[in-house]
Design an enzyme around this catalytic site. Structure first.
Site, PDB file in Angstrom:
ATOM      1  N   THR A 361       0.802  -1.220   0.000  1.00 56.51           N
ATOM      2  CA  THR A 361       0.000   0.000   0.000  1.00 56.51           C
ATOM      3  C   THR A 361       0.838   1.274   0.000  1.00 56.51           C
ATOM      4  O   THR A 361       0.313   2.350  -0.299  1.00 56.51           O
ATOM      5  CB  THR A 361      -0.966   0.000   1.194  1.00 56.51           C
ATOM      6  OG1 THR A 361      -0.327  -0.586   2.333  1.00 56.51           O
ATOM      7  CG2 THR A 361      -2.221  -0.797   0.879  1.00 56.51           C
ATOM      8  N   GLU A 362       2.111   1.176   0.359  1.00 63.38           N
ATOM      9  CA  GLU A 362       3.034   2.305   0.204  1.00 63.38           C
ATOM     10  C   GLU A 362       4.433   1.764  -0.043  1.00 63.38           C
ATOM     11  O   GLU A 362       4.886   0.845   0.653  1.00 63.38           O
ATOM     12  CB  GLU A 362       3.084   3.206   1.442  1.00 63.38           C
ATOM     13  CG  GLU A 362       1.879   4.078   1.655  1.00 63.38           C
ATOM     14  CD  GLU A 362       2.048   5.025   2.844  1.00 63.38           C
ATOM     15  OE1 GLU A 362       3.209   5.372   3.176  1.00 63.38           O
ATOM     16  OE2 GLU A 362       1.026   5.411   3.428  1.00 63.38           O
ATOM     17  N   ASN A 363       5.100   2.367  -1.013  1.00 65.20           N
ATOM     18  CA  ASN A 363       6.510   2.101  -1.267  1.00 65.20           C
ATOM     19  C   ASN A 363       7.014   3.238  -2.146  1.00 65.20           C
ATOM     20  O   ASN A 363       6.378   3.594  -3.136  1.00 65.20           O
ATOM     21  CB  ASN A 363       6.694   0.748  -1.964  1.00 65.20           C
ATOM     22  CG  ASN A 363       8.154   0.391  -2.221  1.00 65.20           C
ATOM     23  OD1 ASN A 363       8.536   0.092  -3.340  1.00 65.20           O
ATOM     24  ND2 ASN A 363       8.974   0.416  -1.180  1.00 65.20           N
TER      25      ASN A 363
END
Length: 451
Positions: A361-363
């Site tokens: 979901t975040e990178n």
């Protein structure tokens, strides 16, 4: 060669290298981009934290941020034009309920209504997150995440928001990065409310999960599915071969990674962390695990870096310290370590989620990007994406049920206590004029997603 020395211009993988139903997206958060002074938004503890001298770089706040509140249509065009499938956004508790409870702000709900419709009109799947750190001040005055009542307040907020937009979102997450909400903010004091108190931290570590469970139940009662939790992870490695460093690194992993997953999926907290936090936990906390462990439909993994950990030689829990590592680093000073992402995708699947869908979901990474001749050549970010997407594909081939990869972030934005210096965006924002300039990474992603 470091990432900043590369001349990478293209992504090595394309959409064709992933399953047909694999979702690509980009993400933002409300307080970081919307502008808290617009649209009847209430005051959050981030507004007061930023107003206190010394808490944020140059005293910068999210009052204007990227003015996404007025520029959202063009920003959604940027998501669509890059070829993404979904847009992960957060609703602002302070914008929806300025007092935290009670009367709603019609302008705030109308804004999110328009935003979700705007995504659907552009063929984007709305991925909603209810809380990305902006607790309304009236609730902070009542103890905030230290107060057990926050779980009921949060469930009521979830009900208000999802009665309005829940029929149209593709997924809904409760809380973004509970470690940041609880430990970073109540033990380390680096984020609002800026406390350094082990009792406050222990309570926040528990109540954030209780709130997650209560809100999940509230959304289930509305008939919603595709509900998840988004946790952040850091790969913890011993700084040396000593038993002390190995123990410290294991404890860091417990506080950062195993605590939250243990509560949600095993209905238990790790014993090594409880050795330090146990005396400060709320009385009878064990009775809450059935709520905390309310089933979810997916898990979100936010991952950026690893940390080298050593013992600090003290007798005070947690008795550990970070040691600078040798790997190339981002503008945040974070080591670039794609193997850590691969570790967490496989470890979470094997140890906790057991077949549940997983999303990255975040990178992403921060770099000191500048506009030169109308362009922003962020080759280091393209290299970063190449290496982490390779880790995702490796995990997919090993049988991990990964369903999507979401880049942080769409826009350069308000990076909390670090103000506007650290640029994570695929799109450059001039914080004087608020002009948007898509970076080379935005263009490269667009080409890869069209291939």
């Amino acid at each position: 060669m470091s990432a900043t020395d590369t001349e990478v211009r293209e992504l090595e993988l394309s959409r064709a290298d992933f399953p047909d139903d694999f979702i690509f997206g980009t993400a933002t958060s409300g307080h970081q981009i919307e502008g808290s002074r617009f649209g009847g938004c209430g005051v959050s503890h981030w507004d007061t934290f930023a107003a206190t001298p010394g808490n944020t770089v140059r005293g910068e706040s999210g009052a204007t941020a990227c003015d996404h509140y007025h520029r959202w249509e063009r920003d959604l065009d940027l998501v669509r034009d890059a070829g993404f499938d979904c847009y992960r956004f957060s609703t602002s508790w302070s914008r929806v309920l300025p007092e935290g409870r009670g009367a709603t702000n019609a302008e705030g709900l109308d804004f999110y209504d328009r935003l979700v419709d705007g995504m659907l009109e552009r063929g984007l799947k709305p991925f909603a997150t209810l809380y990305h750190w902006d607790l309304p001040v009236p609730l902070a005055d009542l103890g905030g995440w230290r107060n057990r009542d926050v779980a009921a307040w949060f469930a009521d907020y979830a009900d208000v928001v999802m009665k309005r937009i829940g029929d149209r979102v593709a997924t809904a997450a409760t809380i973004n990065e509970p470690w940041c909400v609880a430990w970073l903010s109540h033990f380390m004091g680096e984020h609002a409310p800026g406390l350094r108190d082990i009792r406050a931290a222990a309570r926040a570590m528990h109540h954030v999960l209780l709130a997650h469970g209560r809100a999940t139940q509230a959304m289930r009662a509305l008939g919603m599915n595709n509900l998840g939790l988004v946790a952040n992870f850091e790969y913890s490695a011993p700084a040396d071969d000593s038993p002390q460093a190995r123990k410290a690194a294991r404890l860091y992993d417990g506080i950062y990674n195993r605590w939250f997953l243990g509560g949600v999926f095993h209905k238990a907290y790790p014993e090594d962390v409880l050795e330090g936090l146990g005396p400060h936990m709320p009385e009878g906390y064990e009775k809450d695990f059935d709520i905390i462990g309310t089933p979810v439909d997916w898990l979100g993994i936010n991952y950026y870096t690893r940390k080298l950990i050593a013992a600090d030689g003290s007798d005070q829990f947690p008795a550990l310290k970070e040691v600078e590592g040798p790997l190339p680093k981002t503008q945040m000073g974070w080591e670039i370590y794609p193997d850590g992402l691969h570790h967490f995708m496989t470890w979470v699947h094997e140890t906790y989620t057991k077949g549940l869908p997983i999303f990255v979901t975040e990178n992403g990474m921060a770099s000191p990007d500048e506009v030169m001749n109308g362009r922003v050549d962020d080759a280091a970010r393209i290299d970063y994406l190449n290496r982490h997407l390779a880790a995702v594909r490796k995990a997919l081939r090993a049988g991990v049920p990964l369903k999507g990869y979401i880049v942080w972030s769409l826009l350069d934005n308000y990076e909390w206590a670090l103000g506007y210096e650290k640029r994570f965006g695929l799109v450059h924002v001039d914080f004087e004029t608020l002009e948007r300039t898509p970076k080379a990474s935005w263009h490269a992603l667009g080409r890869a997603l069209r291939r």
